[in-house]
Scaffold this active site. Structure first.
Site, PDB file in Angstrom:
ATOM      1  N   ASP A  55       0.812  -1.212   0.000  1.00 27.20           N
ATOM      2  CA  ASP A  55       0.000   0.000   0.000  1.00 27.20           C
ATOM      3  C   ASP A  55       0.852   1.271   0.000  1.00 27.20           C
ATOM      4  OD1 ASP A  55      -1.819  -2.013   0.521  1.00 27.20           O
ATOM      5  OD2 ASP A  55      -2.707  -1.045   2.281  1.00 27.20           O
ATOM      6  N   ASP A  56       0.185   2.369  -0.272  1.00 29.27           N
ATOM      7  CA  ASP A  56       0.666   3.749  -0.064  1.00 29.27           C
ATOM      8  C   ASP A  56       1.528   4.319  -1.187  1.00 29.27           C
ATOM      9  OD1 ASP A  56      -0.665   3.385   2.291  1.00 29.27           O
ATOM     10  OD2 ASP A  56       0.993   3.932   3.604  1.00 29.27           O
ATOM     11  N   HIS A 110      -6.061   2.674  -3.478  1.00 28.02           N
ATOM     12  CA  HIS A 110      -5.966   2.916  -2.030  1.00 28.02           C
ATOM     13  C   HIS A 110      -6.547   4.306  -1.740  1.00 28.02           C
ATOM     14  CE1 HIS A 110      -4.610   1.887   1.920  1.00 28.02           C
ATOM     15  NE2 HIS A 110      -3.536   2.651   1.946  1.00 28.02           N
ATOM     16  N   HIS A 114      -5.343   9.279   0.825  1.00 34.02           N
ATOM     17  CA  HIS A 114      -5.074   8.498   2.040  1.00 34.02           C
ATOM     18  C   HIS A 114      -5.671   9.161   3.286  1.00 34.02           C
ATOM     19  CE1 HIS A 114      -3.076   5.744   4.802  1.00 34.02           C
ATOM     20  NE2 HIS A 114      -2.779   5.008   3.745  1.00 34.02           N
ATOM     21  N   TYR A 151      -6.192   2.704   6.298  1.00 31.37           N
ATOM     22  CA  TYR A 151      -6.338   2.265   7.697  1.00 31.37           C
ATOM     23  C   TYR A 151      -7.364   1.128   7.847  1.00 31.37           C
ATOM     24  CZ  TYR A 151      -4.475   6.989   7.805  1.00 31.37           C
ATOM     25  OH  TYR A 151      -3.742   8.117   7.530  1.00 31.37           O
ATOM     26  N   HIS A 207       3.897  -2.310   2.826  1.00 28.31           N
ATOM     27  CA  HIS A 207       3.961  -0.970   2.233  1.00 28.31           C
ATOM     28  C   HIS A 207       5.201  -0.849   1.353  1.00 28.31           C
ATOM     29  CE1 HIS A 207       1.390  -0.688   5.776  1.00 28.31           C
ATOM     30  NE2 HIS A 207       0.745   0.259   5.115  1.00 28.31           N
TER      31      HIS A 207
HETATM   32 ZN   LIG Z   1      -2.261   3.072   3.577  1.00 30.45          ZN
END
Ligand SMILES: [Zn+2]
Ligand SMILES: *[C@@H]1O[C@H](CO)[C@@H](O)[C@H](O)[C@H]1NC(C)=O
Ligand SMILES: *[C@@H]1O[C@H](CO)[C@@H](O)[C@H](O)[C@H]1NC(C)=O
Ligand SMILES: *[C@@H]1O[C@H](CO)[C@@H](O)[C@H](O)[C@H]1NC(C)=O
Ligand SMILES: *[C@@H]1O[C@H](CO)[C@@H](O)[C@H](O)[C@H]1NC(C)=O
Length: 262
Positions: A55-56, A110, A114, A151, A207
């Protein structure tokens, strides 16, 4: 932007996709899913699979992660943001996303900024979903079917917007804890402990924005999981589903619209 025609086509594709999906799995959406609310996936369904998800990003380590997976005959999933560490439309981040897509990994959303979606109103949640899916489609040519909410947070409104945007929500059942200050060694130990429990499958949280995840944790996790007999697949594959609503040609870069400013 969607034209009226492409939006109508998407809605049609969506309707067809939902029925195809239902007949494919032969099951109704998981219990507790209200009408008009997107399903929330918390685990894989296919035995002996592990979905390594990152993710991210897109981040500068994404290509390295992609290369390591490919070298091990594995695929993974990147849940990308529109504007988090980088702007997804900038030349390099866009190229990283396309690189992973071309290597056979799954690209999921995602969301755009965020944010904590459960704190936003409907207009804002809709923009968080739609901008990101559109960017993924422009860059790869594929319209994503899966979103991991930041989250892991969602509520009824988020589920309703997700459904309207054609997104199945995905969380995880294993957190490598690479985002909460754990050293690669601690995250490695978490993978080792999980493998010892012999789960039938794993839906993971990692991540790609951390160098230690790319260079230390991932090689270890791949070896550990493959030695234990797991097949490393995309999130869609670990669910027996398809990752995208549609697959086509990427758009040509447009300097006026490929921007992350409002
Ligand atoms: Zn994230
Ligand atoms: C998947 O694993 C579970 C638990 O070991 C087992 O009960 C089930 O039969 C398996 N399903 C298939 C399709 O192999
Ligand atoms: C690579 O993975 C594919 C699909 O999972 C499998 O069919 C193939 O045998 C694997 N090849 C090697 C060299 O492990
Ligand atoms: C929704 O939230 C945004 C961002 O906080 C705000 O600008 C907008 O006015 C809100 N819209 C409505 C309809 O409340
Ligand atoms: C878009 O911007 C890039 C970088 O500023 C530039 O090299 C390119 O020529 C521009 N393309 C168009 C079509 O304006």
């Amino acid at each position: 932007m969607f034209s009226a025609a492409s939006l109508a086509l998407f809605t049609l594709t969506l309707a067809m996709g939902v029925s195809a999906q239902a007949s494919e799995t032969g099951t109704a959406p998981s219990n507790g899913t209200a009408p008009g609310a997107a399903q929330v996936i918390t685990s894989c369904t296919v035995n002996n699979t592990v979905a390594l998800a990152f993710d991210d990003g897109p981040s500068q380590y994404l290509q390295h992660i992609s290369d390591i997976l490919v070298a091990k005959n594995a695929t993974g999933t990147f849940f990308v943001n529109g504007l988090n560490y980088d702007c997804i439309y900038d030349p390099e981040p866009a190229a990283w996303v396309k690189y992973a897509y071309d290597a056979g990994h799954q690209i999921g959303s995602h969301t755009w900024h965020h944010l904590h979606l459960i704190k936003l109103n409907e207009t804002a949640v809709t923009a968080e979903f739609s901008r990101t899916a559109l960017a993924i489609q422009q860059i790869t040519g594929a319209f994503p079917a899966f979103t991991r909410p930041p989250y892991g947070e969602y509520n009824q409104l988020v589920q309703q917007v997700a459904q309207a945007q054609g997104q199945t929500l995905v969380t995880w059942d294993f957190d490598s804890a690479d985002s909460i200050g754990d050293s690669a060694k601690q995250s490695q130990a978490l993978y080792a402990a999980q493998v010892l429990k012999h789960p039938v499958n794993m839906l993971t949280l990692n991540h790609d924005v951390y160098k230690s995840t790319a260079y230390k944790l991932l090689p270890y996790a791949i070896n550990k999981l493959q030695d234990a007999g797991y097949k490393l697949v995309t999130v869609a594959e670990c669910l027996g589903r398809t990752p995208y609503w549609s697959v086509g040609n990427p758009a040509v870069r447009n300097n006026a619209t490929w921007v992350c400013t409002k």
